[in-house]
Scaffold this active site. Structure first.
Site, mmCIF file in Angstrom:
data_model
loop_
_atom_site.group_PDB
_atom_site.id
_atom_site.type_symbol
_atom_site.label_atom_id
_atom_site.label_comp_id
_atom_site.label_asym_id
_atom_site.label_seq_id
_atom_site.Cartn_x
_atom_site.Cartn_y
_atom_site.Cartn_z
ATOM 1 N N SER A 101 -10.604 -0.595 3.715
ATOM 2 C CA SER A 101 -9.749 -0.778 4.909
ATOM 3 C C SER A 101 -9.197 0.571 5.350
ATOM 4 C CB SER A 101 -8.572 -1.697 4.585
ATOM 5 O OG SER A 101 -9.044 -2.916 4.100
ATOM 6 N N ARG A 138 0.832 -1.212 0.000
ATOM 7 C CA ARG A 138 0.000 0.000 0.000
ATOM 8 C C ARG A 138 0.865 1.261 0.000
ATOM 9 N NH1 ARG A 138 -2.418 -3.777 -0.892
ATOM 10 N NH2 ARG A 138 -4.390 -4.485 -0.033
ATOM 11 N N GLU A 149 -4.297 3.548 6.281
ATOM 12 C CA GLU A 149 -4.125 3.340 4.839
ATOM 13 C C GLU A 149 -4.784 4.493 4.079
ATOM 14 O OE1 GLU A 149 -5.241 -0.604 3.340
ATOM 15 O OE2 GLU A 149 -6.062 0.361 1.554
#
Ligand SMILES: Cc1cc2nc3c(=O)[nH]c(=O)nc-3n(C[C@H](O)[C@H](O)[C@H](O)COP(=O)(O)OP(=O)(O)OC[C@H]3O[C@@H](n4cnc5c(N)ncnc54)[C@H](O)[C@@H]3O)c2cc1C
Length: 335
Positions: free
Chosen positions: A235, A161, A331
């Site tokens: 998420s 990520r 994130e």
């Protein structure tokens, strides 16, 4: 190209946060982007599909939305198709176009919200595949130098990520297009999650990129909250990576802890499990909450402010740190 004033961004972010942009404009090519900047100065925010950001305040500046379209083959050899897609193309529609044309490699990334341009930003990933595996190159406009720069995969410093655009080059480039290297001979990735079970349930005998994509669409639709129904950005936190020694000591105290070993011998823990153990799953304060089925997903039930969602995320970070000694990293991009 019209620059609008005091525009609500509620419909431009999947959290559905009602923040205002002082100025707002969309651009369809690099020339429009250049003239927007020449006339209005530097943008305060570049928007794609708004599915990976949390707006915690009004934006007292220019918000620009990338609407560069187009999907075109640029090259082909014995093994691969090389396809260039405009940053403003919807990611899932791009995946569907690849599947329709038997261009393999992105089927596991079906149904991820957002646009093509943001896909390298955080090296999007799902069901055992990351975009870096099919990435060829991208063109990006340097806001300061006013030049277009081409980045190879190595230049992007992809990680979990992560990419150079979230770190060293944060807010410096506008991604214009992304080129992908797609397989002519598919390599199927079915070992992750419940893909095999879903394929069995679907009665699939011969694997294809079409069936894998459909299996993933089925799984994701049943598991993840639809932002059209309940505001969220997927998420909210990354799964934290911890040294093996810490994992062992946590295992002693919490035998059910969920994690898997990485090649570098560290262990990636399930952030969802840590959050759930701290009692947050299904928690709601006002309109900000932690989803009842997915503890990793923070939600806006309607009229939460970005600050309320952020404050909830901070409480979660602190409680996980206190209980497990592990620091969760967000994130989602906090704006
Ligand atoms: C229900 C749901 C499920 C999700 N599942 C996944 C998943 O499985 N895997 C995964 O990796 N992600 C997932 N996400 C997160 C999100 O879909 C991805 O991160 C996606 O790539 C974001 O794209 P976007 O166009 O919406 O980016 P935005 O949210 O618009 O932008 C994200 C960041 O990139 C910047 N940016 C956007 N476009 C450009 C550009 N052209 N040039 C420069 N900077 C730009 C923005 O300024 C911002 O900082 C999910 C989100 C939701 C809502």
């Amino acid at each position: 190209m019209q620059v609008k004033e005091n525009v609500s961004l509620k419909t431009y972010n999947t959290f559905g946060i009602d923040a205002l942009a002082r100025h707002f404009a969309a651009f369809r090519n690099v020339e429009e982007l250049q003239s927007l900047i020449a006339e209005n100065g530097m943008p305060a925010l570049v928007l794609g599909g708004g599915s990976n950001l949390l707006l915690t305040k009004n934006i007292d500046g220019l918000v620009i939305k990338n609407d560069i379209k187009g999907i075109e083959p640029i090259q082909e050899d014995d093994n691969f198709y090389y396809i260039k897609a405009g940053a403003g193309e919807n990611w899932h529609q791009f995946v569907m176009d690849c599947i329709h044309k038997n261009r393999a490699g992105v089927e596991n990334l079906s149904l991820i919200p957002g646009n093509v341009g943001a896909s390298p930003m955080q090296n999007i990933g799902a069901y055992g595949v990351e975009i870096k595996e099919v990435f060829h190159s991208l063109d990006a406009f340097h806001l300061q130098d006013k030049t277009v720069v081409t980045f190879s995969a190595a230049d992007c410093s992809f990680g979990y990520r992560e990419s150079i655009f979230k770190r060293k080059y944060k807010n410096q480039f506008v991604i214009l297009n992304v080129s992908f290297r797609l397989d002519k001979k598919p390599v199927y990735h079915t070992s992750y999650g419940a893909i095999t079970e879903e394929l069995d349930k679907m009665g699939v005998k011969d694997l294809s990129i079409q069936s894998i994509s459909q299996a993933i669409i089925n799984i994701r639709s049943s598991k993840l909250p639809d932002p059209a129904v309940i505001g969220n950005a997927g998420s909210f936190f990354k799964n934290p990576e911890v040294p093996e020694a810490l994992h062992q000591s946590l295992l002693g105290r919490f035998p059910g802890i969920v994690g898997y070993r990485l090649q570098n011998r560290n262990v990636k823990l399930s952030a969802g499990w840590l959050i759930e153990q701290c009692g947050w799953k299904g928690f709601r304060k006002g309109d900000a909450g932690c989803h009842a089925k997915q503890a990793l997903v923070l939600v806006n039930y309607g009229n939460a402010t970005g600050k309320e969602v952020y404050d909830l995320s901070e409480e979660i970070v602190q409680s996980v740190a206190k209980r497990f000694g592990v620091t969760l990293e967000r994130e989602v991009n906090i704006i």
